[in-house]
Design a protein around this motif. Structure first.
Motif, PDB file in Angstrom:
ATOM      1  N   VAL A 249      39.719  50.185  36.863  1.00 58.26           N
ATOM      2  CA  VAL A 249      40.214  50.938  35.710  1.00 58.26           C
ATOM      3  C   VAL A 249      41.706  51.213  35.855  1.00 58.26           C
ATOM      4  CG1 VAL A 249      40.069  53.138  34.499  1.00 58.26           C
ATOM      5  CG2 VAL A 249      37.983  51.948  35.173  1.00 58.26           C
ATOM      6  N   LEU A 250      42.135  51.593  37.052  1.00 59.79           N
ATOM      7  CA  LEU A 250      43.549  51.890  37.284  1.00 59.79           C
ATOM      8  C   LEU A 250      44.405  50.627  37.230  1.00 59.79           C
ATOM      9  CD1 LEU A 250      43.192  54.504  40.178  1.00 59.79           C
ATOM     10  CD2 LEU A 250      43.599  54.949  37.745  1.00 59.79           C
ATOM     11  N   GLN A 251      43.890  49.539  37.798  1.00 65.82           N
ATOM     12  CA  GLN A 251      44.670  48.301  37.867  1.00 65.82           C
ATOM     13  C   GLN A 251      44.436  47.390  36.660  1.00 65.82           C
ATOM     14  OE1 GLN A 251      43.566  46.512  41.584  1.00 65.82           O
ATOM     15  NE2 GLN A 251      44.118  48.311  42.787  1.00 65.82           N
ATOM     16  N   GLU A 252      43.403  47.693  35.859  1.00 61.53           N
ATOM     17  CA  GLU A 252      42.997  46.937  34.674  1.00 61.53           C
ATOM     18  C   GLU A 252      42.352  45.605  35.001  1.00 61.53           C
ATOM     19  OE1 GLU A 252      46.089  46.518  31.835  1.00 61.53           O
ATOM     20  OE2 GLU A 252      46.151  48.651  31.340  1.00 61.53           O
ATOM     21  N   ARG A 253      42.544  45.070  36.183  1.00 65.45           N
ATOM     22  CA  ARG A 253      41.884  43.817  36.570  1.00 65.45           C
ATOM     23  C   ARG A 253      41.845  43.718  38.086  1.00 65.45           C
ATOM     24  NH1 ARG A 253      45.136  39.457  33.570  1.00 65.45           N
ATOM     25  NH2 ARG A 253      44.982  41.120  32.019  1.00 65.45           N
ATOM     26  N   ALA A 254      40.927  42.878  38.577  1.00 58.97           N
ATOM     27  CA  ALA A 254      40.789  42.689  40.027  1.00 58.97           C
ATOM     28  C   ALA A 254      40.067  41.377  40.278  1.00 58.97           C
ATOM     29  CB  ALA A 254      40.038  43.850  40.666  1.00 58.97           C
ATOM     30  N   GLN A 255      40.288  40.816  41.471  1.00 57.48           N
ATOM     31  CA  GLN A 255      39.624  39.583  41.895  1.00 57.48           C
ATOM     32  C   GLN A 255      39.296  39.712  43.371  1.00 57.48           C
ATOM     33  OE1 GLN A 255      41.707  36.065  40.732  1.00 57.48           O
ATOM     34  NE2 GLN A 255      40.244  34.668  41.647  1.00 57.48           N
ATOM     35  N   PHE A 256      38.032  39.487  43.733  1.00 62.57           N
ATOM     36  CA  PHE A 256      37.601  39.659  45.111  1.00 62.57           C
ATOM     37  C   PHE A 256      36.316  38.880  45.334  1.00 62.57           C
ATOM     38  CE2 PHE A 256      35.929  43.017  42.476  1.00 62.57           C
ATOM     39  CZ  PHE A 256      34.594  43.107  42.839  1.00 62.57           C
ATOM     40  N   GLU A 257      35.906  38.778  46.596  1.00 59.42           N
ATOM     41  CA  GLU A 257      34.667  38.088  46.971  1.00 59.42           C
ATOM     42  C   GLU A 257      33.648  39.102  47.474  1.00 59.42           C
ATOM     43  OE1 GLU A 257      34.968  34.886  49.668  1.00 59.42           O
ATOM     44  OE2 GLU A 257      36.212  33.621  48.366  1.00 59.42           O
ATOM     45  N   THR A 258      32.382  38.798  47.202  1.00 61.69           N
ATOM     46  CA  THR A 258      31.286  39.607  47.703  1.00 61.69           C
ATOM     47  C   THR A 258      30.042  38.728  47.769  1.00 61.69           C
ATOM     48  OG1 THR A 258      30.007  41.645  47.374  1.00 61.69           O
ATOM     49  CG2 THR A 258      30.653  40.411  45.400  1.00 61.69           C
ATOM     50  N   ARG A 259      28.900  39.337  48.024  1.00 62.17           N
ATOM     51  CA  ARG A 259      27.647  38.587  48.070  1.00 62.17           C
ATOM     52  C   ARG A 259      26.624  39.252  47.161  1.00 62.17           C
ATOM     53  NH1 ARG A 259      24.931  38.136  53.263  1.00 62.17           N
ATOM     54  NH2 ARG A 259      25.627  40.288  53.559  1.00 62.17           N
ATOM     55  N   GLN A 264      14.779  35.789  44.902  1.00 64.28           N
ATOM     56  CA  GLN A 264      13.904  35.327  45.983  1.00 64.28           C
ATOM     57  C   GLN A 264      14.280  35.905  47.339  1.00 64.28           C
ATOM     58  OE1 GLN A 264      11.229  33.669  45.226  1.00 64.28           O
ATOM     59  NE2 GLN A 264      11.839  33.525  43.070  1.00 64.28           N
ATOM     60  N   GLY A 265      15.406  36.633  47.413  1.00 70.07           N
ATOM     61  CA  GLY A 265      15.769  37.291  48.661  1.00 70.07           C
ATOM     62  C   GLY A 265      17.007  36.744  49.341  1.00 70.07           C
ATOM     63  N   GLN A 266      17.362  35.486  49.085  1.00 67.95           N
ATOM     64  CA  GLN A 266      18.551  34.937  49.728  1.00 67.95           C
ATOM     65  C   GLN A 266      19.814  35.504  49.086  1.00 67.95           C
ATOM     66  OE1 GLN A 266      16.362  33.233  47.931  1.00 67.95           O
ATOM     67  NE2 GLN A 266      17.261  31.527  46.816  1.00 67.95           N
ATOM     68  N   THR A 267      20.927  35.379  49.791  1.00 64.77           N
ATOM     69  CA  THR A 267      22.197  35.907  49.300  1.00 64.77           C
ATOM     70  C   THR A 267      23.104  34.772  48.842  1.00 64.77           C
ATOM     71  OG1 THR A 267      23.122  35.900  51.542  1.00 64.77           O
ATOM     72  CG2 THR A 267      22.087  37.938  50.775  1.00 64.77           C
ATOM     73  N   LEU A 268      23.954  35.085  47.871  1.00 65.56           N
ATOM     74  CA  LEU A 268      24.894  34.126  47.319  1.00 65.56           C
ATOM     75  C   LEU A 268      26.304  34.653  47.526  1.00 65.56           C
ATOM     76  CD1 LEU A 268      23.163  33.651  43.845  1.00 65.56           C
ATOM     77  CD2 LEU A 268      22.807  32.238  45.850  1.00 65.56           C
ATOM     78  N   THR A 269      27.184  33.821  48.036  1.00 60.83           N
ATOM     79  CA  THR A 269      28.596  34.185  48.128  1.00 60.83           C
ATOM     80  C   THR A 269      29.237  33.940  46.773  1.00 60.83           C
ATOM     81  OG1 THR A 269      28.642  33.571  50.465  1.00 60.83           O
ATOM     82  CG2 THR A 269      30.760  33.764  49.335  1.00 60.83           C
ATOM     83  N   VAL A 270      29.811  35.007  46.168  1.00 63.98           N
ATOM     84  CA  VAL A 270      30.355  34.905  44.819  1.00 63.98           C
ATOM     85  C   VAL A 270      31.786  35.416  44.802  1.00 63.98           C
ATOM     86  CG1 VAL A 270      28.110  35.129  43.698  1.00 63.98           C
ATOM     87  CG2 VAL A 270      29.443  37.172  44.172  1.00 63.98           C
ATOM     88  N   GLU A 271      32.542  34.903  43.846  1.00 67.46           N
ATOM     89  CA  GLU A 271      33.905  35.370  43.598  1.00 67.46           C
ATOM     90  C   GLU A 271      33.910  36.111  42.268  1.00 67.46           C
ATOM     91  OE1 GLU A 271      38.499  33.674  43.387  1.00 67.46           O
ATOM     92  OE2 GLU A 271      36.805  32.299  43.352  1.00 67.46           O
ATOM     93  N   ILE A 272      34.410  37.368  42.272  1.00 68.47           N
ATOM     94  CA  ILE A 272      34.389  38.234  41.108  1.00 68.47           C
ATOM     95  C   ILE A 272      35.779  38.288  40.488  1.00 68.47           C
ATOM     96  CG2 ILE A 272      33.954  40.569  40.273  1.00 68.47           C
ATOM     97  CD1 ILE A 272      31.446  39.187  41.166  1.00 68.47           C
ATOM     98  N   SER A 273      35.843  38.143  39.152  1.00 70.65           N
ATOM     99  CA  SER A 273      37.071  38.346  38.403  1.00 70.65           C
ATOM    100  C   SER A 273      36.751  39.335  37.287  1.00 70.65           C
ATOM    101  CB  SER A 273      37.586  37.024  37.830  1.00 70.65           C
ATOM    102  OG  SER A 273      38.766  37.229  37.078  1.00 70.65           O
ATOM    103  N   ALA A 274      37.291  40.582  37.394  1.00 71.75           N
ATOM    104  CA  ALA A 274      36.905  41.666  36.493  1.00 71.75           C
ATOM    105  C   ALA A 274      38.109  42.190  35.729  1.00 71.75           C
ATOM    106  CB  ALA A 274      36.246  42.799  37.274  1.00 71.75           C
ATOM    107  N   THR A 275      37.886  42.570  34.446  1.00 63.78           N
ATOM    108  CA  THR A 275      38.907  43.159  33.585  1.00 63.78           C
ATOM    109  C   THR A 275      38.306  44.362  32.881  1.00 63.78           C
ATOM    110  OG1 THR A 275      39.922  40.997  33.220  1.00 63.78           O
ATOM    111  CG2 THR A 275      40.507  42.734  31.696  1.00 63.78           C
ATOM    112  N   TYR A 276      39.113  45.443  32.763  1.00 66.52           N
ATOM    113  CA  TYR A 276      38.651  46.657  32.085  1.00 66.52           C
ATOM    114  C   TYR A 276      39.320  46.765  30.725  1.00 66.52           C
ATOM    115  CZ  TYR A 276      37.892  51.574  31.014  1.00 66.52           C
ATOM    116  OH  TYR A 276      37.536  52.754  30.401  1.00 66.52           O
TER     117      TYR A 276
END
Length: 689
Positions: A249-259, A264-276
């Motif tokens: 919210v403060l920066q209006e946008r962000a980009q980062f990685e998470t899982r 089914q229980g397994q995890t996925l490595t994902v890249e997030i690109s978010a805008t408010y």
């Protein structure tokens, strides 16, 4: 005033003309006032009220006229119907959408008809909703006067009279074709996108998801729309997610990685690109699945490590080959001269000198065998030669080779219960056995045992872990059993997948068992795996027994013909190592042959071309400066096709024999050459010639 007039007429006795006149004037005045009052009450006041009502009606009519003009000029289609839904009035804008037809002119056009509401189920729902007194809303797909398909967002409201009864309906529509198509394009773009997409509120609740994320996560869209980000993120807690949203919210946008967690229980490595978006107070988030990229990166690293290992093994093979050639030449001299000394100049075979020479010979033979093993295991390409081999002998060689590299806390035992032969390449069997023993060693943390057992078994109903075939019948079984950590059940089905490994990072490439599978496929073999976590593992290699009875037992050593002594036959010996040439010369000279030694190919060719000397046999080294033994043999055979030639090499390489000579006139020996074998070959080739 009327009372005053009566005052003037009260005294009739003293009346006078003046009083009489005043009385009559007052009476007339009172009559006039009474008339005026009656006029105001009966005529002027109602007229004024009527005028006020007229002005009000005029204002209302002006307002209605303005509203009517507005309704007439508005672009919104408006319909007015009676209680049955029959059309009573509509504005001109509606005619641009639905033209007036004959049924409408006759007063028989209904709001529920197919021209107004093409969907019959929607028309029935509209009728039921309106007759119950509720407002109906919905999107109607119709065709306009141009034949174009348009979408009308229609709202139908009941009209109530003074008693509250429904006397008709008003339908107001809005052409939402462009906006709906824009929304559909927006949805198609998001659903077609490879990346996942979210719209969330400020609390992190999912409001909208696209099909890509539905496939990515394994959840349905209905399930996702009732979930929070914390239920999907595998790395961040609810507090961390709230803090992250506040930062966005403060920066209006962000980009980062998470899982993210899959259903089914397994995890996925994902890249997030978010805008408010401050206006809607929503987060617009794209999610890119990087699992394949991470896996590809890991595979790339494995391939790079494998390439480095392959290059290292190739360099080791080249280095070993070079060392083997020179070292075998040295060993040939040591072993050959030691055997000559022991045979010819030590009559007392029990003397210390004989014992010393025997130790030298034994050590030389061990060095020869060590070089042969180095050449076998440094080979980067599997041999294509399939022959009858004794697995027992291969097992003994591999066990003897790997035993010194095992920790003292691991006990390796070997049980050979059969001498049965099979048809396959000995080097490939060594590779498989070596890989499985190393895997067993790595599965044992500190103390443990590894058992290797070779036997013939009758198999009934077991499943091959590599090909999933059901096995039955007699097989030669080679089992490697350990009491290590074992393999988890979910990993058993992937054991033979390339690059899959249960070892720690950097401790395995995941290619060992896939290589075992490939060799077994070529050899028509199978593998049965039995493993439980904490209880160890058993890998059972099964090989079909040969149908040829001659392959049931190891081949018997055939009796060689007796070695005939020479009778003055001329033998030329060519070797760039003078010691080796002299060794062969001394050996053959003592057997009655006439020997001539050469250390350079050019000198031999010169002698062959210029001297009118015939010789009966050539013993030639393979690797020499300027010309290989094979090339020299080809040249000499071009001049004398029947010339017997024996090639000796310190390092046997297929590239050196790309143009092999006739088997009837050529023999190959790997240095160091056994003296009796060499004499036997010379005797046979000269007698054959």
């Amino acid at each position: 005033i009327a009372a005053i007039s009566e005052f003037f007429f009260t005294d009739y006795q003293l009346t006078s003309d003046a009083a009489n006149a005043l009385g009559h004037l007052c009476k007339l005045a009172s009559y006039g006032l009474i008339y005026r009052a009656m006029f105001v009450v009966t005529i002027r006041k109602p007229y004024q009220e009527l005028a006020a009502h007229s002005r009000t009606v005029q204002q209302i009519n002006e307002t209605l006229r303005t509203q009517a003009k507005a309704i007439e000029c508005t672009a919104t289609p408006i319909f007015v119907t009676d209680f049955q839904g029959n059309l009573r009035w509509r504005n001109p804008a509606s005619c641009a959408i639905l033209p007036v037809d004959e049924a409408e002119r006759e007063g028989n056009r209904s709001l529920y008809s197919a021209s107004f509401t093409p969907d019959a189920r929607m028309a029935d729902d509209m009728r039921a909703t309106l007759e119950s007194g509720n407002i109906w809303r919905g999107a109607i797909h119709v065709q306009d006067t141009k034949g174009d398909n348009i979408i009308i967002n229609r709202t139908v409201t009941p009209l109530l009279n003074e008693t509250g009864e429904i006397e008709g309906y008003v339908s107001v529509g809005e052409n939402v074709t462009d906006s709906t198509k824009a929304q559909l394009r927006h949805k198609r773009v998001l659903d077609t996108a490879i990346d996942g997409f979210w719209i969330t509120d400020q609390q992190g609740n999912l409001l909208e998801v696209n099909d890509a994320y539905v496939k990515m996560s394994g959840y349905t869209s209905e399930e996702l729309l009732h979930m929070h980000i914390a239920q999907l993120d595998a790395d961040m807690s609810s507090e961390a997610i709230s803090k992250k949203l506040n930062d966005i919210v403060l920066q209006e946008r962000a980009q980062f990685e998470t899982r993210h967690r899959h259903k089914q229980g397994q995890t996925l490595t994902v890249e997030i690109s978010a805008t408010y978006d401050p206006e809607s107070r929503h987060f617009y988030i794209f999610i890119r699945d990087k699992s394949e990229y991470v896996q590809a990166s890991a595979i790339k690293q494995d391939l790079e490590r494998q390439l480095q290992q392959s290059q290292k093994m190739q360099a080791l093979g080249q280095l070993t080959g070079g060392i083997a050639h020179d070292f075998n030449n040295i060993l040939a001299a040591i072993l050959g001269y030691s055997q000559l000394a022991l045979t010819r100049y030590v009559p007392d075979k029990q003397s210390k000198l004989a014992a010393y020479l025997k130790e030298v010979i034994t050590a030389s033979e061990r060095a020869r065998d060590l070089i042969a093993k180095m050449l076998t295991f440094a080979r980067t390409q599997p041999s294509a030669s399939v022959d009858r081999i004794s697995p027992a002998a291969v097992v003994q060689e591999v066990v003897a080779m790997i035993l010194p590299s095992l920790p003292s806390s691991i006990q390796l035992s070997c049980h050979l219960e059969t001498e049965q032969c099979i048809c396959m390449d000995a080097g490939e069997l060594s590779q498989m056995l070596l890989n499985l023993i190393i895997n067993a060693r790595d599965a044992i943390h500190v103390h443990g045992t590894i058992d290797v057992r070779l036997r013939v078994l009758e198999i009934h109903g077991k499943i091959c872990a590599a090909s999933q075939q059901r096995l039955s019948g007699p097989f030669l079984s080679l089992e490697i059993v350990d009491d290590g950590c074992g393999v988890a059940p979910e990993h058993l089905s992937r054991l033979f997948d390339p690059f899959f490994t249960t070892k720690e990072v950097g401790k395995g490439t995941g290619l060992g068992l896939s290589m075992v599978q490939g060799i077994l496929r070529r050899s028509h073999g199978h593998i049965v795996v039995d493993s439980r976590p904490g209880q160890g593992s058993s890998f059972q290699l099964l090989f079909p027994l040969p149908a040829d009875p001659e392959l049931v037992a190891p081949p018997l050593e055939k009796e060689h013909a007796s070695i005939r002594h020479g009778n003055g036959q001329k033998i030329w010996i060519l070797d760039d190592e003078a010691a080796i040439a002299r060794l062969y010369g001394d050996l053959l000279d003592a057997e009655g042959y006439q020997v001539r030694l050469f250390t350079e190919p050019i000198k031999l060719l010169t002698a062959f071309a210029n001297e009118d000397v015939q010789f009966d046999l050539l013993i030639c080294d393979q690797t020499m400066p300027g010309m290989t033994g094979s090339a020299l043999a080809d040249f000499l055979h071009g001049m004398r096709p029947s010339l017997p030639i024996i090639l000796c090499t310190g390092y046997r390489d297929n590239g050196h024999t790309s143009n092999p000579l006739s088997p009837a006139t050529e023999r190959h020996f790997t240095k160091p050459v056994n003296a009796n074998a060499l004499l036997q070959a010379v005797s046979e080739m000269l007698n054959h010639a």
